[in-house]
Design an enzyme around this catalytic site. Structure first.
Site, short mmCIF file in Angstrom:
data_model
loop_
_atom_site.label_atom_id
_atom_site.label_comp_id
_atom_site.label_asym_id
_atom_site.label_seq_id
_atom_site.Cartn_x
_atom_site.Cartn_y
_atom_site.Cartn_z
N LYS A 83 0.86 -1.19 0.00
CA LYS A 83 0.00 0.00 0.00
C LYS A 83 0.89 1.23 0.00
O LYS A 83 1.75 1.39 0.87
CB LYS A 83 -0.84 0.00 1.28
CG LYS A 83 -2.34 0.06 1.07
CD LYS A 83 -3.03 0.09 2.43
CE LYS A 83 -4.51 0.23 2.30
NZ LYS A 83 -5.14 0.38 3.62
O1 G3P Z 1 -7.93 0.82 5.40
C1 G3P Z 1 -8.16 2.14 5.13
C2 G3P Z 1 -9.54 2.68 5.45
O2 G3P Z 1 -10.50 1.69 5.24
C3 G3P Z 1 -9.63 3.44 6.71
O3 G3P Z 1 -10.96 3.63 7.16
O4 G3P Z 1 -12.58 4.30 8.90
O5 G3P Z 1 -10.14 4.84 9.22
O6 G3P Z 1 -11.51 6.05 7.51
P1 G3P Z 1 -11.31 4.77 8.26
#
Ligand code: G3P
Length: 217
Positions: A83
């Site tokens: 990533k």
């Molecule tokens: O893995 C990255 C992403 O899904 C993060 O989600 O909830 O931290 O915005 P969030």
């Protein structure tokens, strides 16, 4: 649409893998930090459970540092997807790494122009953060729809990976939009199983059966 689990929690990953539901896993530095375990150890553990893509994010922000980390991660297991953040260095590293057949997931994507650069740089997966756009009063899902359309029109091979999923309706909307993948936190995947009419209907069926079961022989 493929389903990935958005977590670094090994128990949750094992649980949903046992249902045959997991096509892959995404992690990020925040999710790894919550687990109190090293990145290398946890990514290797996840790759032993899940055959599909497992995303591991670089911590370096400079081009050479990203390459060094990415090449190390790619040696941990064949299904590691590196990533990279959507920065100028990230895009440059993406082009170099995909040229070496290292799989890349471009992350922290918040605009269609960023998504175009990621696809052009050869990313396998491009991750729009739906919930974080909603958080700032933008429409995260409209970015997913735009990306699906633009990638299709241009016949780009990159898959749209809908990320930052905050509720089950986000999953349904990603499927309607034609996203190739949605990555779902465990608590939201659990909610997807549940409907009150299923519970009520099952209770009624079992109660009705209870009344006649002795007459079945
Ligand atoms: O893995 C990255 C992403 O899904 C993060 O989600 O909830 O931290 O915005 P969030």
């Amino acid at each position: 649409m493929q389903i990935f689990l958005d977590t670094a929690n090994l128990e949750e990953i094992k649980k949903y893998a046992s249902y045959g539901l997991l096509d892959g896993v995404t992690t990020n530095p925040s999710l790894i930090a919550k687990e109190g375990v090293s990145l290398e150890k946890r990514i290797k553990e996840i790759c032993a459970v899940v055959d599909g893509p497992v995303s591991a994010e670089v911590l370096a922000t400079d081009y050479q540092g990203m390459l060094d980390e990415a090449r190390t991660y790619a040696g941990w297991a064949p299904n590691v997807f590196v990533k990279l953040p959507l920065t100028m260095n990230g895009i440059k590293a993406c082009r170099t790494l995909t040229g070496e057949s290292i799989h890349v997931n471009m992350t922290l994507v918040f605009s269609i122009n960023q998504a175009i650069l990621a696809a052009k740089a050869g990313a396998d997966l491009v991750s729009p953060f739906v919930g974080r756009l909603d958080d700032i009063s933008e429409d995260g899902m409209s970015l997913v729809r735009d990306m699906v359309q633009v990638f299709r029109i241009n016949s780009w091979g990159a898959k749209v990976l809908a990320a930052s999923i905050r509720h089950p309706e986000h999953v349904a909307e990603a499927a309607r939009a034609g996203a190739g993948i949605v990555t779902i936190p465990p608590a939201i995947l659990e909610q997807m199983f549940v409907h009150p009419l299923t519970e009520k209907g099952l209770a009624q069926f079992l109660a009705d059966w209870e009344k006649v079961k002795d007459k079945q022989k």
